[in-house]
Design a protein around this motif. Structure first.
Motif, PDB file in Angstrom:
ATOM      1  N   LEU A 235       0.764  -1.171  -0.106  1.00 36.55           N
ATOM      2  CA  LEU A 235      -0.063   0.032   0.099  1.00 36.55           C
ATOM      3  C   LEU A 235       0.916   1.202   0.053  1.00 36.55           C
ATOM      4  CD1 LEU A 235      -2.588  -0.908   2.715  1.00 36.55           C
ATOM      5  CD2 LEU A 235      -2.762  -0.966   0.137  1.00 36.55           C
ATOM      6  N   ALA A 236       2.206   1.187   0.018  1.00 35.95           N
ATOM      7  CA  ALA A 236       2.779   2.476  -0.085  1.00 35.95           C
ATOM      8  C   ALA A 236       4.252   2.205  -0.220  1.00 35.95           C
ATOM      9  CB  ALA A 236       3.097   2.957   1.323  1.00 35.95           C
ATOM     10  N   ASP A 237       4.710   2.991  -0.912  1.00 38.21           N
ATOM     11  CA  ASP A 237       6.347   3.069  -1.442  1.00 38.21           C
ATOM     12  C   ASP A 237       7.016   4.564  -1.468  1.00 38.21           C
ATOM     13  OD1 ASP A 237       8.522   2.716  -2.784  1.00 38.21           O
ATOM     14  OD2 ASP A 237       7.788   1.848  -4.664  1.00 38.21           O
TER      15      ASP A 237
ATOM     16  N   GLY B 270      -4.011  11.010  -7.195  1.00 34.22           N
ATOM     17  CA  GLY B 270      -3.037  10.041  -7.099  1.00 34.22           C
ATOM     18  C   GLY B 270      -3.427   8.638  -7.282  1.00 34.22           C
ATOM     19  N   ALA B 271      -4.710   8.485  -6.907  1.00 39.04           N
ATOM     20  CA  ALA B 271      -5.382   7.067  -7.287  1.00 39.04           C
ATOM     21  C   ALA B 271      -5.549   6.791  -8.902  1.00 39.04           C
ATOM     22  CB  ALA B 271      -6.677   6.890  -6.630  1.00 39.04           C
ATOM     23  N   LEU B 272      -5.916   7.864  -9.499  1.00 46.72           N
ATOM     24  CA  LEU B 272      -5.791   8.000 -11.047  1.00 46.72           C
ATOM     25  C   LEU B 272      -4.340   7.857 -11.601  1.00 46.72           C
ATOM     26  CD1 LEU B 272      -8.261  10.922 -11.610  1.00 46.72           C
ATOM     27  CD2 LEU B 272      -8.647   8.226 -12.038  1.00 46.72           C
TER      28      LEU B 272
ATOM     29  N   LYS C 271      -7.069  -9.417   3.956  1.00 51.00           N
ATOM     30  CA  LYS C 271      -7.844  -9.410   2.684  1.00 51.00           C
ATOM     31  C   LYS C 271      -7.568  -8.188   1.802  1.00 51.00           C
ATOM     32  CE  LYS C 271     -12.282 -10.345   0.971  1.00 51.00           C
ATOM     33  NZ  LYS C 271     -12.150  -9.288  -0.335  1.00 51.00           N
ATOM     34  N   ASP C 272      -7.453  -8.547   0.688  1.00 51.51           N
ATOM     35  CA  ASP C 272      -6.917  -7.381  -0.338  1.00 51.51           C
ATOM     36  C   ASP C 272      -8.348  -6.137   0.018  1.00 51.51           C
ATOM     37  OD1 ASP C 272      -7.238  -5.516  -2.579  1.00 51.51           O
ATOM     38  OD2 ASP C 272      -7.545  -7.256  -4.124  1.00 51.51           O
ATOM     39  N   PRO C 273      -8.003  -5.040   0.321  1.00 47.32           N
ATOM     40  CA  PRO C 273      -8.669  -4.133   0.778  1.00 47.32           C
ATOM     41  C   PRO C 273      -9.149  -3.053  -0.419  1.00 47.32           C
ATOM     42  CG  PRO C 273      -6.474  -3.274   1.126  1.00 47.32           C
ATOM     43  CD  PRO C 273      -6.180  -4.539   0.501  1.00 47.32           C
TER      44      PRO C 273
ATOM     45  N   ASN D 197      -1.126   8.169   1.277  1.00 48.55           N
ATOM     46  CA  ASN D 197      -1.339   9.365   0.592  1.00 48.55           C
ATOM     47  C   ASN D 197      -2.731   9.693   0.238  1.00 48.55           C
ATOM     48  OD1 ASN D 197       1.288  10.491   0.737  1.00 48.55           O
ATOM     49  ND2 ASN D 197       1.100  10.941  -1.667  1.00 48.55           N
ATOM     50  N   GLY D 198      -3.659   9.287   1.021  1.00 49.02           N
ATOM     51  CA  GLY D 198      -5.195   9.528   0.531  1.00 49.02           C
ATOM     52  C   GLY D 198      -5.578   8.414  -0.061  1.00 49.02           C
ATOM     53  N   GLY D 199      -5.240   7.271  -0.035  1.00 46.19           N
ATOM     54  CA  GLY D 199      -5.719   5.871  -0.372  1.00 46.19           C
ATOM     55  C   GLY D 199      -5.262   5.736  -1.931  1.00 46.19           C
ATOM     56  N   VAL D 200      -4.192   6.032  -2.480  1.00 42.59           N
ATOM     57  CA  VAL D 200      -3.899   6.113  -3.892  1.00 42.59           C
ATOM     58  C   VAL D 200      -3.579   4.759  -4.279  1.00 42.59           C
ATOM     59  CG1 VAL D 200      -2.689   8.346  -3.704  1.00 42.59           C
ATOM     60  CG2 VAL D 200      -1.415   6.245  -3.752  1.00 42.59           C
ATOM     61  N   HIS D 201      -3.338   3.615  -3.520  1.00 42.36           N
ATOM     62  CA  HIS D 201      -3.410   2.333  -4.034  1.00 42.36           C
ATOM     63  C   HIS D 201      -4.564   1.645  -3.643  1.00 42.36           C
ATOM     64  CE1 HIS D 201       1.102   3.061  -3.665  1.00 42.36           C
ATOM     65  NE2 HIS D 201       1.065   2.155  -4.366  1.00 42.36           N
ATOM     66  N   LEU D 202      -5.265   2.110  -2.688  1.00 46.35           N
ATOM     67  CA  LEU D 202      -6.674   1.451  -2.273  1.00 46.35           C
ATOM     68  C   LEU D 202      -7.572   2.015  -3.253  1.00 46.35           C
ATOM     69  CD1 LEU D 202      -6.243   2.370   1.531  1.00 46.35           C
ATOM     70  CD2 LEU D 202      -6.170   0.088   0.418  1.00 46.35           C
ATOM     71  N   ASN D 203      -7.890   3.444  -3.494  1.00 44.36           N
ATOM     72  CA  ASN D 203      -9.107   3.711  -4.417  1.00 44.36           C
ATOM     73  C   ASN D 203      -8.968   3.822  -5.757  1.00 44.36           C
ATOM     74  OD1 ASN D 203     -11.015   4.531  -2.320  1.00 44.36           O
ATOM     75  ND2 ASN D 203      -9.533   5.918  -1.609  1.00 44.36           N
TER      76      ASN D 203
END
Length: 338
Positions: free
Chosen positions: A13-15, A169-171, A230-232, A247-253
């Motif tokens: 989820l982060a890098d 960021g999610a985009l 579990k994959d969130p 960073n506001g859910g960039v890998h999540l959303n």
């Protein structure tokens, strides 16, 4: 295993090194005008160099393979070299783009970065690959979709410069997933309905209950492991995660626009880079109009609708599929102006 699993959870989820470099790169690199991107295929040759960091964190490392060199005995070197080539081939053959900057930028990669390093990243100038810890992750050169994903951060750096936080960021993350999937499909000559739509398939070791880092067609289903959890990722706006983490859910959303792309592509069938892929590329590069670096999901969806109309026409199957996909994931509604 517990220590490795905690490190793996963070890398899912982060890098931080990559995030910081993306922020610096977006500040210093102007977008490339769309008119500068189209090049004759015969005039554009890939120029690759692979380095070996020797399990240190010193970049770039020593040169181990150049463009004209034969394969070497190190599988990670050859995988990185081939992955750079496959990404260059998609950009050039599908979109007429000469490398990540549109101007023939040499493609550089460093393998064997760090010790048990659970990640791969684009640092603004080169690809960097860890070997994994051997418990949760194997070597990161093993996934072509990951190589395509990370190099695409370079494309975004030179074009839309999507700010790496919140929905923009999610985009940013989602466009990298889109292109990573397309690199893999293009390399395999694979049609959309035959594709797995998995990002990072094969990176987990056999000890992990999971298929990949993410599923574009079914966000939230890529892994379900007793240790990793579990994959969130949410599959639509009803599950949107409002968080300051990541960073506001960039890998999540990113799962939401990912699913919109995969739904539209599978509805259309055929090669995804020829239809919906072209629309997403046009949108990020700004062929019809510049994309706001802080674009929301709704703004991006509107931009893809405009790009589809401009390229394929107001009555096209491409436009209809894209509009339906954005409605399905809850970004647009039946009341949204077309």
């Amino acid at each position: 295993m517990a220590k490795a699993a905690e490190a793996a959870r963070r890398s899912l989820l982060a890098d931080p090194p990559l995030r910081e470099e993306r922020e610096r790169a977006s500040d210093r690199t102007p977008a490339t005008p769309p008119s500068a991107l189209a090049v004759p295929g015969a005039a554009a040759a890939v120029d690759r160099t692979v380095f070996d960091a020797g399990n240190t964190e010193t970049l770039p490392g020593r040169v181990v393979r150049r463009e004209t060199d034969a394969p070497v005995d190190d599988v990670a070197v050859n995988e990185a070299f081939d992955g750079l080539g496959a990404t260059h081939a998609l950009l050039l053959e599908a979109f007429g783009r000469d490398s990540v900057d549109g101007k023939g930028l040499p493609l550089l990669a460093t393998v064997h970065y760090g010790r048990d390093y659970d990640n791969a990243f684009w640092d603004g100038e080169r690809m960097v690959f860890g070997d994994g810890d051997g418990e949760v992750f194997g070597r990161f050169t093993a996934s072509l979709s990951v190589i395509g994903h990370e190099l695409t951060h370079g494309v975004t750096q030179y074009t839309a410069g999507l700010v790496y936080e919140g929905q923009s960021g999610a985009l940013n993350e989602s466009f990298s997933d889109v292109m990573g999937a397309l690199v893999e499909q293009h390399q395999l000559g694979q049609r959309a309905d035959a594709a797995s739509w998995l990002i990072g398939e094969g990176l987990f070791t056999d000890a992990v209950e999971g298929r990949a880092l993410r599923s574009m067609i079914a966000p939230g289903t890529a892994y379900d492991d007793d240790v990793l959890g579990k994959d969130p990722q949410p599959a639509d706006m009803a599950g949107y995660i409002d968080t300051r983490d990541d960073n506001g859910g960039v890998h999540l959303n990113s799962g939401i626009p990912n699913r919109a792309f995969a739904l539209a592509a599978t509805e259309l069938g055929g090669f995804a880079w020829e239809g919906v892929g072209q629309v997403w590329y046009d949108t990020v590069v700004g062929v019809t109009e510049p994309l706001d670096p802080r674009a929301t999901f709704a703004q991006f969806a509107d931009a893809t609708v405009g790009a589809a109309r401009a390229r394929f026409g107001a009555e096209s199957a491409e436009l209809s599929a894209i509009e339906r996909a954005w409605r399905t994931v809850g970004v647009r509604s039946d009341d949204t102006p077309g």
